[in-house]
Design a protein around this motif. Structure first.
Motif, PDB file in Angstrom:
ATOM      1  N   ILE A 101       0.842  -1.201   0.000  1.00  0.00           N
ATOM      2  CA  ILE A 101       0.000   0.000   0.000  1.00  0.00           C
ATOM      3  C   ILE A 101       0.876   1.248   0.000  1.00  0.00           C
ATOM      4  O   ILE A 101       0.599   2.223  -0.704  1.00  0.00           O
ATOM      5  N   ASP A 102       1.932   1.231   0.791  1.00  0.00           N
ATOM      6  CA  ASP A 102       2.962   2.276   0.771  1.00  0.00           C
ATOM      7  C   ASP A 102       2.353   3.675   0.817  1.00  0.00           C
ATOM      8  O   ASP A 102       2.587   4.508  -0.065  1.00  0.00           O
ATOM      9  N   PRO A 103       1.564   3.986   1.858  1.00  0.00           N
ATOM     10  CA  PRO A 103       0.838   5.264   1.889  1.00  0.00           C
ATOM     11  C   PRO A 103       1.733   6.432   2.290  1.00  0.00           C
ATOM     12  O   PRO A 103       2.769   6.264   2.939  1.00  0.00           O
ATOM     13  N   GLN A 104       1.306   7.619   1.908  1.00  0.00           N
ATOM     14  CA  GLN A 104       1.952   8.847   2.370  1.00  0.00           C
ATOM     15  C   GLN A 104       1.355   9.311   3.694  1.00  0.00           C
ATOM     16  O   GLN A 104       2.002  10.007   4.472  1.00  0.00           O
ATOM     17  N   VAL A 105       0.086   8.962   3.926  1.00  0.00           N
ATOM     18  CA  VAL A 105      -0.642   9.376   5.125  1.00  0.00           C
ATOM     19  C   VAL A 105      -1.369   8.168   5.702  1.00  0.00           C
ATOM     20  O   VAL A 105      -1.933   7.365   4.955  1.00  0.00           O
ATOM     21  N   CYS A 106      -1.353   8.034   7.028  1.00  0.00           N
ATOM     22  CA  CYS A 106      -2.112   6.990   7.704  1.00  0.00           C
ATOM     23  C   CYS A 106      -3.134   7.613   8.645  1.00  0.00           C
ATOM     24  O   CYS A 106      -2.821   8.575   9.357  1.00  0.00           O
ATOM     25  N   LEU A 107      -4.337   7.080   8.630  1.00  0.00           N
ATOM     26  CA  LEU A 107      -5.379   7.463   9.570  1.00  0.00           C
ATOM     27  C   LEU A 107      -5.490   6.349  10.611  1.00  0.00           C
ATOM     28  O   LEU A 107      -5.708   5.190  10.255  1.00  0.00           O
ATOM     29  N   LEU A 108      -5.320   6.712  11.871  1.00  0.00           N
ATOM     30  CA  LEU A 108      -5.355   5.728  12.952  1.00  0.00           C
ATOM     31  C   LEU A 108      -6.629   5.946  13.765  1.00  0.00           C
ATOM     32  O   LEU A 108      -6.700   6.883  14.571  1.00  0.00           O
ATOM     33  N   PRO A 109      -7.648   5.131  13.567  1.00  0.00           N
ATOM     34  CA  PRO A 109      -8.944   5.365  14.223  1.00  0.00           C
ATOM     35  C   PRO A 109      -8.982   4.852  15.662  1.00  0.00           C
ATOM     36  O   PRO A 109      -9.534   3.799  15.961  1.00  0.00           O
ATOM     37  N   VAL A 110      -8.373   5.644  16.548  1.00  0.00           N
ATOM     38  CA  VAL A 110      -8.330   5.259  17.958  1.00  0.00           C
ATOM     39  C   VAL A 110      -8.121   6.528  18.783  1.00  0.00           C
ATOM     40  O   VAL A 110      -7.518   7.493  18.318  1.00  0.00           O
ATOM     41  N   GLU A 111      -8.620   6.534  19.997  1.00  0.00           N
ATOM     42  CA  GLU A 111      -8.444   7.694  20.855  1.00  0.00           C
ATOM     43  C   GLU A 111      -6.965   7.834  21.236  1.00  0.00           C
ATOM     44  O   GLU A 111      -6.243   6.852  21.304  1.00  0.00           O
ATOM     45  N   LYS A 112      -6.537   9.055  21.501  1.00  0.00           N
ATOM     46  CA  LYS A 112      -5.114   9.348  21.686  1.00  0.00           C
ATOM     47  C   LYS A 112      -4.446   8.488  22.749  1.00  0.00           C
ATOM     48  O   LYS A 112      -3.330   7.984  22.556  1.00  0.00           O
ATOM     49  N   HIS A 113      -5.091   8.294  23.913  1.00  0.00           N
ATOM     50  CA  HIS A 113      -4.418   7.578  24.990  1.00  0.00           C
ATOM     51  C   HIS A 113      -4.242   6.097  24.665  1.00  0.00           C
ATOM     52  O   HIS A 113      -3.363   5.434  25.218  1.00  0.00           O
ATOM     53  N   LEU A 114      -5.062   5.564  23.736  1.00  0.00           N
ATOM     54  CA  LEU A 114      -4.900   4.173  23.309  1.00  0.00           C
ATOM     55  C   LEU A 114      -3.886   4.026  22.180  1.00  0.00           C
ATOM     56  O   LEU A 114      -3.307   2.967  22.002  1.00  0.00           O
TER      57      LEU A 114
END
Length: 354
Positions: A340-353
């Motif tokens: 996939i080699d992305p330039q941007v990743c979206l991490l769907p999780v709250e910050k402390h996790l």
């Protein structure tokens, strides 16, 4: 009953699963391109009309229709697998979407959540919106989702061109119930996309018996099971009277100026995993000159995506599968990330996790 015998050529070692009340999936190992062509010929001889076909190394795809039946054939050269899905009362070939003139800039927003889950809003150029999942029943998250829809919509009443539910886990689809209860009259939903197991399919997915704790607390229902919630979801969606589409692997949909391609669905893993996460819709969306890969809670390795698709997985943006938590094999996941080699990743999780 499906009018053609499948498997048809004396193959052995096949996996044959009733994926839902309407669809059946057969995975045939040790297959070749000639066998793919053989099944295409067989269907055409039986009066099926070829509606779509796509062939590019290392795979092939063909879609057929007859008397309400849809047949979707995928051939994967690198894994020597042939996969056939037969769906009754198939809506795919009657799919339509009306795109209005461009009036705004497309964009994607990952909606802030109080815990973990997945809630993405995509704005199309014509001002309509897509929702990817929406998360759990928590009121704060429901409010954030509606606020994002209002902020992104150029219209007084947001139009949801498609609501895509990736898989039936609480942190992905439970939101539907409180959202529609609180905000349903303030939005227009045009269509749904989901490919869920039946609520009583305990053979393939025994954890459907698990209690829906957060749903029970929100609704006041005691000891409600995941399977019961699934059936309630289907009933509530049906009441809206809008089109519902069941994505299958290889299918493509155009929603406004977004182009979706489904790389993995429940069809690909029902024979090898009882984990609901592996039923996730994994797909790409091309919009605004960029390609986004949505991983939901899926597993690259369980769905054999690196082997099946190779460099076709390349995307600019990646929604990281399963919130960055473990899924699949280390080797398979790393191989998927590299392809996939992305330039941007979206991490769907709250910050402390995170």
């Amino acid at each position: 009953m499906f009018p053609v015998q499948i498997p048809a050529f004396g193959e052995t070692g096949c996996f044959d699963n009733q994926a839902s009340k309407a669809s059946r999936v057969v995975l045939i190992p040790d297959s070749t391109a000639d066998r793919f062509a053989g099944y295409c010929d067989l269907l055409e001889q039986a009066g099926f009309a070829r509606k779509e076909d796509f062939t590019a190394d290392p795979r092939g795809f063909a879609a057929y229709e007859k008397d309400g039946w849809g047949v979707f054939i995928n051939y994967f050269a690198n894994t020597a697998q042939l996969q056939l899905v037969m769906e009754e009362n198939c809506a795919y070939f009657s799919y339509t979407d009306t795109c209005a003139a461009a009036c705004t800039t497309p964009r994607i927003t990952q909606v802030y959540l109080s815990d973990y889950g997945l809630s993405d809003v995509v704005r199309l150029s014509d001002g309509r919106l897509l929702i990817i999942d929406g998360a759990n029943v928590y009121e704060q998250d429901i409010d954030h989702l509606f606020q994002r829809l209002k902020m992104d919509s150029p219209f007084e009443k947001p139009v949801i061109a498609g609501w895509i539910m990736t898989h039936p886990h609480s942190d992905h689809f439970f939101c539907f119930f409180p959202f529609m209860q609180k905000y349903g009259q303030q939005v227009t939903v045009e269509k749904f996309f989901f490919h869920f197991p039946e609520g009583d399919d305990l053979t393939h997915y025994p954890k459907l018996t698990k209690d829906g704790t957060t749903f029970a607390k929100w609704s006041g229902m005691e000891a409600i099971t995941g399977g019961q919630i699934l059936e309630m979801f289907r009933q509530e969606v049906a009441k809206l009277g809008v089109p519902v589409y069941t994505p299958h692997t290889g299918q493509r949909y155009a929603i406004g100026d977004a182009r979706l391609q489904f790389f993995a669905t429940m069809d690909d893993t029902i024979h090898c995993s009882d984990n609901i996460n592996t039923t996730s819709l994994m797909f790409t969306m091309e919009l605004g000159g960029q390609k986004i890969f949505f991983g939901a809670d899926g597993s690259f390795s369980d769905a054999s995506l690196p082997e099946r698709y190779g460099k076709e997985l390349k995307a600019d943006i990646l929604q990281v599968p399963h919130h960055g938590f473990g899924c699949g094999t280390f080797e398979g996941q790393i191989q998927g990330y590299r392809l996939i080699d992305p330039q941007v990743c979206l991490l769907p999780v709250e910050k402390h996790l995170a």
